[in-house]
Write a protein that holds these residues in place. Structure first.
Motif, mmCIF file in Angstrom:
data_model
loop_
_atom_site.group_PDB
_atom_site.id
_atom_site.type_symbol
_atom_site.label_atom_id
_atom_site.label_comp_id
_atom_site.label_asym_id
_atom_site.label_seq_id
_atom_site.Cartn_x
_atom_site.Cartn_y
_atom_site.Cartn_z
ATOM 1 N N ILE A 289 71.370 101.186 79.948
ATOM 2 C CA ILE A 289 70.775 101.893 78.808
ATOM 3 C C ILE A 289 71.889 102.556 78.006
ATOM 4 O O ILE A 289 72.580 103.443 78.499
ATOM 5 N N LYS A 290 72.046 102.104 76.791
ATOM 6 C CA LYS A 290 73.134 102.655 75.968
ATOM 7 C C LYS A 290 72.687 103.968 75.325
ATOM 8 O O LYS A 290 71.584 104.052 74.781
ATOM 9 N N ILE A 291 73.542 104.977 75.367
ATOM 10 C CA ILE A 291 73.285 106.232 74.644
ATOM 11 C C ILE A 291 74.386 106.341 73.598
ATOM 12 O O ILE A 291 75.554 106.539 73.935
ATOM 13 N N VAL A 292 74.019 106.137 72.345
ATOM 14 C CA VAL A 292 75.032 105.916 71.303
ATOM 15 C C VAL A 292 74.778 106.777 70.065
ATOM 16 O O VAL A 292 73.649 107.215 69.820
ATOM 17 N N PRO A 293 75.828 107.016 69.262
ATOM 18 C CA PRO A 293 75.637 107.752 68.005
ATOM 19 C C PRO A 293 74.896 106.913 66.965
ATOM 20 O O PRO A 293 75.027 105.686 66.942
ATOM 21 N N ALA A 294 74.126 107.589 66.119
ATOM 22 C CA ALA A 294 73.482 106.925 64.982
ATOM 23 C C ALA A 294 74.558 106.399 64.029
ATOM 24 O O ALA A 294 75.695 106.863 64.042
ATOM 25 N N GLN A 295 74.186 105.405 63.218
ATOM 26 C CA GLN A 295 75.181 104.779 62.330
ATOM 27 C C GLN A 295 74.941 105.019 60.844
ATOM 28 O O GLN A 295 75.828 104.785 60.036
ATOM 29 N N LEU A 296 73.750 105.468 60.474
ATOM 30 C CA LEU A 296 73.437 105.511 59.037
ATOM 31 C C LEU A 296 73.857 106.805 58.355
ATOM 32 O O LEU A 296 73.816 106.896 57.135
ATOM 33 N N GLY A 297 74.250 107.806 59.133
ATOM 34 C CA GLY A 297 74.745 109.065 58.553
ATOM 35 C C GLY A 297 73.753 109.677 57.579
ATOM 36 O O GLY A 297 72.549 109.726 57.833
ATOM 37 N N ASP A 298 74.259 110.120 56.432
ATOM 38 C CA ASP A 298 73.424 110.818 55.456
ATOM 39 C C ASP A 298 72.391 109.912 54.791
ATOM 40 O O ASP A 298 71.493 110.386 54.106
ATOM 41 N N ASN A 299 72.549 108.591 54.963
ATOM 42 C CA ASN A 299 71.589 107.678 54.327
ATOM 43 C C ASN A 299 70.385 107.369 55.208
ATOM 44 O O ASN A 299 69.531 106.569 54.831
ATOM 45 N N VAL A 300 70.326 108.005 56.392
ATOM 46 C CA VAL A 300 69.256 107.638 57.335
ATOM 47 C C VAL A 300 67.868 107.908 56.747
ATOM 48 O O VAL A 300 66.925 107.145 56.984
ATOM 49 N N GLY A 301 67.743 108.970 55.933
ATOM 50 C CA GLY A 301 66.447 109.307 55.339
ATOM 51 C C GLY A 301 65.981 108.230 54.378
ATOM 52 O O GLY A 301 64.856 107.714 54.481
ATOM 53 N N ILE A 302 66.854 107.868 53.439
ATOM 54 C CA ILE A 302 66.499 106.833 52.451
ATOM 55 C C ILE A 302 66.285 105.485 53.139
ATOM 56 O O ILE A 302 65.277 104.805 52.910
ATOM 57 N N LEU A 303 67.228 105.090 53.996
ATOM 58 C CA LEU A 303 67.117 103.758 54.618
ATOM 59 C C LEU A 303 65.953 103.698 55.604
ATOM 60 O O LEU A 303 65.358 102.635 55.805
ATOM 61 N N GLY A 304 65.612 104.841 56.193
ATOM 62 C CA GLY A 304 64.406 104.897 57.026
ATOM 63 C C GLY A 304 63.178 104.623 56.177
ATOM 64 O O GLY A 304 62.311 103.822 56.549
ATOM 65 N N ALA A 305 63.098 105.251 55.017
ATOM 66 C CA ALA A 305 61.968 105.016 54.107
ATOM 67 C C ALA A 305 61.960 103.566 53.617
ATOM 68 O O ALA A 305 60.896 102.954 53.480
ATOM 69 N N VAL A 306 63.144 103.012 53.378
ATOM 70 C CA VAL A 306 63.239 101.601 52.973
ATOM 71 C C VAL A 306 62.673 100.710 54.082
ATOM 72 O O VAL A 306 61.917 99.772 53.817
ATOM 73 N N ALA A 307 63.026 101.016 55.342
ATOM 74 C CA ALA A 307 62.497 100.224 56.475
ATOM 75 C C ALA A 307 60.967 100.315 56.518
ATOM 76 O O ALA A 307 60.299 99.312 56.783
ATOM 77 N N VAL A 308 60.429 101.484 56.252
ATOM 78 C CA VAL A 308 58.965 101.669 56.223
ATOM 79 C C VAL A 308 58.361 100.756 55.154
ATOM 80 O O VAL A 308 57.362 100.063 55.393
ATOM 81 N N GLY A 309 58.959 100.719 53.985
ATOM 82 C CA GLY A 309 58.467 99.868 52.888
ATOM 83 C C GLY A 309 58.609 98.389 53.206
ATOM 84 O O GLY A 309 57.726 97.574 52.925
ATOM 85 N N LEU A 310 59.734 98.032 53.814
ATOM 86 C CA LEU A 310 60.023 96.638 54.147
ATOM 87 C C LEU A 310 59.028 96.100 55.179
ATOM 88 O O LEU A 310 58.523 94.989 55.068
ATOM 89 N N LEU A 311 58.756 96.917 56.201
ATOM 90 C CA LEU A 311 57.907 96.467 57.300
ATOM 91 C C LEU A 311 56.424 96.613 56.995
ATOM 92 O O LEU A 311 55.607 95.850 57.515
ATOM 93 N N GLY A 312 56.087 97.586 56.161
ATOM 94 C CA GLY A 312 54.690 97.779 55.804
ATOM 95 C C GLY A 312 53.811 97.954 57.021
ATOM 96 O O GLY A 312 54.128 98.735 57.920
ATOM 97 N N ASP A 313 52.721 97.185 57.089
ATOM 98 C CA ASP A 313 51.779 97.333 58.206
ATOM 99 C C ASP A 313 52.311 96.729 59.511
ATOM 100 O O ASP A 313 51.654 96.865 60.549
ATOM 101 N N GLU A 314 53.455 96.067 59.482
ATOM 102 C CA GLU A 314 54.011 95.438 60.699
ATOM 103 C C GLU A 314 54.805 96.430 61.554
ATOM 104 O O GLU A 314 55.318 96.062 62.603
ATOM 105 N N ARG A 315 54.955 97.646 61.106
ATOM 106 C CA ARG A 315 55.834 98.571 61.840
ATOM 107 C C ARG A 315 55.142 99.239 63.025
ATOM 108 O O ARG A 315 53.941 99.222 63.127
#
Ligand SMILES: [Zn+2]
Length: 315
Positions: A289-315
């Motif tokens: 089990i890897k315990i690792v640092p996040a990679q998106l830094g300050d963009n995690v909020g925007i890119l998280g929202a982008v992932a929500v939009g991209l995946l839609g009902d499949e998430r």
């Protein structure tokens, strides 16, 4: 390539960006949330800023990450403590009505988890736990490529597991939550209480008022050899390790991703957390089990929202 707009709404700032379906951010804007203006006025500003990033032919969806509680299926925000006046407001319908593309809503910690899962540290796994360690402790759990929403979007609140039954009072009303013990706010509060009870620390000569003492200052003082700071910081990391051990024991994910400002302070945070997890999570193969640092830094909020939009009902 299809484009997605991501809108990250927080109590202090709002960030909006346009990205392609691989998570490459093309353009973005950030502005403070003036919560005193109320829902309608802030909504208008969000719509105006989104219009400037919106490309009619290429943008296929809009994803939103927002502080909860909320109802992701109905697209409504349900009186979050950090957005006063947003009482059962139809955010998704209000935005869909303007842009006429599918709009999806997710709580901000779950959105950030999806962002790291699709575009960041978790790209190559199917089971991942994300935790953000900053003023609070939030998170999201992804199993078999799907977010765990739970009843009324209340699942994945990793910061509100009880670690100390009679521990400090948490913002949620419970005692001894991980957030009360190991978040930036929690660490600073515990430290100030020890000072008030007569303990001594070099930190008192670094600040004018006790209110200025932050987790970062305590981490710095611990590194400089201050014994009270070291004691408070080490116990916060110890409790964090216990919290992660509990999660690892229950979920056995392939990866635990830790983000947020606290992960940048003590260099030994990851080393110590891995050590505690190895000691306590006895029934899972912790070496896998890897315990690792996040990679998106300050963009995690925007890119998280982008992932929500991209995946839609499949998430
Ligand atoms: Zn709590």
């Amino acid at each position: 390539m299809d484009k997605i707009i991501g809108i990250d709404i927080g109590g202090t700032k709002i960030a909006i960006g346009r990205a392609d379906s691989r998570g490459n951010l093309e353009d973005s804007v950030r502005f403070p949330t003036d919560v005193s203006r109320g829902y309608r006025s802030i909504l208008e500003e969000i719509i105006e800023k989104t219009s400037k990033l919106f490309e009619r032919d290429s943008v296929k969806a809009i994803g939103i990450g927002c502080g909860g509680p909320l109802d992701s299926k109905k697209g409504r925000i349900l009186s979050p403590p950090n957005l006063p006046g947003w009482d059962d407001v139809p955010l998704v319908d209000d935005i869909k009505g303007v842009f006429n593309v599918p709009v999806y809503l997710e709580n901000d910690a779950n959105a950030a988890a999806l962002g790291e899962f699709y575009f960041g540290a978790g790209k190559d796994v199917s089971n991942m736990v994300y935790m953000t360690l900053s003023t609070g402790i939030g998170g999201g759990i992804i199993l078999n490529n799907k977010l765990i929403h739970g009843v009324r979007d209340s699942g994945g609140e990793v910061g509100h597991q009880t670690i100390l039954p009679d521990g400090p009072l948490c913002n949620c009303g419970n005692r001894g939550c991980l957030e009360a013990l190991s978040s930036g706010t929690g660490i600073a509060k515990i430290f100030r209480e020890k000072l008030a009870s007569g303990r001594e620390s070099i930190v008192t000569s670094w600040v004018k008022e006790p209110e200025e003492i932050s987790a970062k200052i305590i981490a710095d003082a611990a590194k400089a050899g201050d014994s009270l700071s070291k004691e408070v910081w080490d116990s916060a990391i110890y409790y964090l390790g216990i919290g992660i051990s509990n999660i690892v024991t229950i979920v056995s994910p392939e990866m635990v991703v830790l983000g947020g400002s606290l992960t940048k302070y003590g260099e030994s945070l990851f080393v110590n957390v891995r050590k505690i997890v190895k000691e306590r999570a006895r029934l899972v193969p912790v070496d896998e089990i890897k315990i690792v640092p996040a990679q998106l830094g300050d963009n995690v909020g925007i890119l998280g929202a982008v992932a929500v939009g991209l995946l839609g009902d499949e998430r």
